[in-house]
Scaffold this active site. Structure first.
Site, PDB file in Angstrom:
ATOM      1  CG  HIS A   1      -5.334  -2.595  -0.002  1.00  0.00           C
ATOM      2  ND1 HIS A   1      -4.598  -2.199  -1.086  1.00  0.00           N
ATOM      3  CD2 HIS A   1      -4.902  -1.844   1.043  1.00  0.00           C
ATOM      4  CE1 HIS A   1      -3.760  -1.243  -0.723  1.00  0.00           C
ATOM      5  NE2 HIS A   1      -3.922  -1.023   0.569  1.00  0.00           N
TER       6      HIS A   1
ATOM      7  CG  ASP B   1      -6.101  -3.133  -3.919  1.00  0.00           C
ATOM      8  OD1 ASP B   1      -6.885  -2.453  -3.232  1.00  0.00           O
ATOM      9  OD2 ASP B   1      -4.867  -3.105  -3.778  1.00  0.00           O
TER      10      ASP B   1
ATOM     11  CB  SER C   1      -0.967  -0.045   1.189  1.00  0.00           C
ATOM     12  OG  SER C   1      -1.972   0.924   1.052  1.00  0.00           O
TER      13      SER C   1
END
Length: 539
Positions: free
Chosen positions: A452, A414, A195
């Site tokens: 994610h 995601d 991320s």
């Protein structure tokens, strides 16, 4: 990282300071307090005995039993706290943890999620328990809420610290401390994060190629200005007109529509879309034929969904930033958390996008997302913030020349960072270096059905924990180390899906190979479709 497979924290090994000229130069942990650093000072240097540990800040009383960040079993380690001030408005907090014995000779940098603001203690604990010297930073501000960027308002130097300077200061100071403590430099240095941590990883490869030998960038938020421009554009598409809002109750119908259109296109109907780029799902197919219900969409909702899948648009009809991929909309950790939210204006991407524009771009806490103009304001964000925050430079020659290896991965489902953005960056690196040269130092793995960084309907556990803990065929961090240290390039990595939460000894219900992009996993036609051995990587 809570979704990832975590093993028991057990350290085994022999003392690293056993004899030799390097060992003679080593220092006691407490003596590190007098070490001189550039633009930084050590505020704490203490030996932590093996066993339970509750972290406290320098100058604070010992944490009470049961306090946050309490660890029940850690090896003895030297804990060093640093404050770095490379600018007049910098206040970067760093912690470096070093095993007292059993050091494996390696350094592991730890990344941050969201807008950062805290030191990643879990990552430090995991690394030191596996023999790594490790370091983490709050990136220059203290903020427990990772979706808040109020700290950045009228503080441009803190934005630079968050953008890239703090993570480099962390690597530089950690290596100086390692050298002083062990009497030698680390043999290898690694960075693995996801991320915003994936963005930090690419910042290191692009701006500071000497910091790390091997880097893993998971789901990188590297095109930061356009990602958050798209976040606000998506908010406007779904919220400017109340009729456009897509409630979480409709997400199962949307995911079912996508699965019906695309799940079987790879030859296996398994609830996972292998390659969403080949999917031709039209939201208009879900248009309500009569009265609205949770199983269909109104015309405004169809338009909003088209905007979410379609990405950021410019006046020429081009897509400067891609939209979300089809599949996984209703899965835990998916759209209900990141995109639609539990109610209007309650999603994570709404928070990230509006905080970015209020506090960094326009420096106006009263700014409202309904005033957002996608073309004008994306350009303003690019002009003002890209230099500090974006990690989009495809020129990795310096990193490649020194022998650096880079692995990228991204989950196709995601709902935070559109997966195609990482494909676009990989292609730009390949175009800059040439296909043959790129293949010698960079790999990309797209993960079907993964949300994610982890989670989702597809196999989502492949060792993406920050430090090597398994074999190179099942552990992406071990694969990176094998590539750096032995020259073994990772051809494929096996991902696993667990029944329930991933846990050591848990039941694995499906495995699937992750193939180096642009290859995808294809079923051979025989054997169980839940076993990776019955798939091959092919175009």
């Amino acid at each position: 990282m809570k979704h990832l497979l975590m093993a028991a924290l057990i350290l085994a090994g022999t003392p690293a300071l056993a004899g030799g000229p390097a060992a003679a130069a080593a220092q006691r942990c407490e003596d590190l307090a007098s070490l001189t650093l550039t633009n930084a000072r050590i505020t704490l240097a203490e030996t932590i005995d093996a066993g339970a540990f509750s972290r406290r800040a320098p100058g604070e009383a010992a944490a009470a039993p049961g306090a946050a960040h309490a660890f029940s079993q850690l090896p003895a380690f030297c804990r060093v706290a640093v404050t770095s001030k490379p600018s007049s408005d910098s206040d970067i907090k760093i912690e470096v943890w070093l095993p007292v014995s059993g050091w494996n000779g390696k350094f592991q940098g730890i990344g941050n999620g969201g807008f950062a603001g805290t030191i990643s203690l879990d990552g430090l604990a995991d690394a030191v328990s596996r023999g790594y010297a490790s370091a983490s930073t709050d990136t220059g501000h203290a903020e427990m809420n990772a979706t808040s960027a109020g700290w950045a308002l009228h503080h441009p130097e803190k934005v630079v610290d968050f953008g890239h300077r703090a993570i480099h200061e962390t690597a530089a100071n950690a290596k100086a401390i390692i050298r002083a403590f062990y009497g030698e430099d680390p043999r290898r240095s690694y960075f693995s994060s996801c991320s915003n941590g994936g963005r930090q990883a690419l910042m290191e490869a692009q701006r500071y190629p000497g910091d790390y030998d091997g880097i893993i960038a998971g789901a990188p938020a590297n095109d930061w200005t356009r990602l958050l421009s798209f976040a606000v554009s998506s908010a406007k598409a779904t919220l400017a007109d109340p009729e456009s809002y897509v409630p979480a109750a409709k997400l199962p119908a949307i995911e079912a529509g996508a699965q019906a259109a695309c799940d079987a296109s790879d030859g296996v109907k398994d609830g996972v879309i292998e390659n969403p780029l080949a999917c031709r799902f039209a939201p208009a197919a879900l248009l309500c034929p009569g009265a609205e219900s949770d199983s269909c969409l109104t015309k405004p909702q169809v338009a909003a969904l088209d905007a979410l899948y379609g990405g950021l648009k410019d006046p020429d009809g081009q897509t400067p930033f891609p939209g979300y991929s089809t599949g996984g909309e209703a899965e835990p950790g998916g759209w209900a958390e990141w995109i639609t939210g539990s109610a209007p204006e309650k999603s994570l991407m709404f928070a990230f996008g509006t905080q970015f524009f209020k506090n960094m771009v326009f420096e106006d806490p009263d700014w409202q997302f309904r005033s957002f103009d996608a073309v004008r304001d994306t350009r303003i964000a690019d002009r003002k913030m890209a230099g500090a925050l974006n990690a989009t430079d495809p020129d990795l020659r310096a990193f490649r020349t020194r022998g650096g290896k880079l692995i990228l991965f991204h989950g196709w489902s995601d709902a935070a960072i559109p997966a195609v953005s990482t494909i676009n960056y990989y292609r730009s690196v390949e175009a800059k270096a040439g296909e043959k040269n790129a293949g010698a130092f960079v790999r990309l793995y797209m993960v079907p059905g993964m949300q994610h960084c982890a989670g989702g309907a597809g196999p989502d556990v492949f060792g993406q924990s920050g430090v090597a803990r398994g074999d190179r065929l099942h552990d992406i961090d071990a694969a990176l180390e094998a590539w750096v240290e032995q020259g073994i390039a990772p051809d494929q990595i096996i991902a696993s899906k667990y029944k329930g939460a991933p846990a050591p000894g848990g039941e694995v219900v499906r495995t699937r190979p992750l193939c180096p992009y642009p290859l995808t996993a294809a079923y051979t036609g025989t054997g169980s479709t839940d076993d990776a051995v019955n798939f091959v990587c092919k175009k």
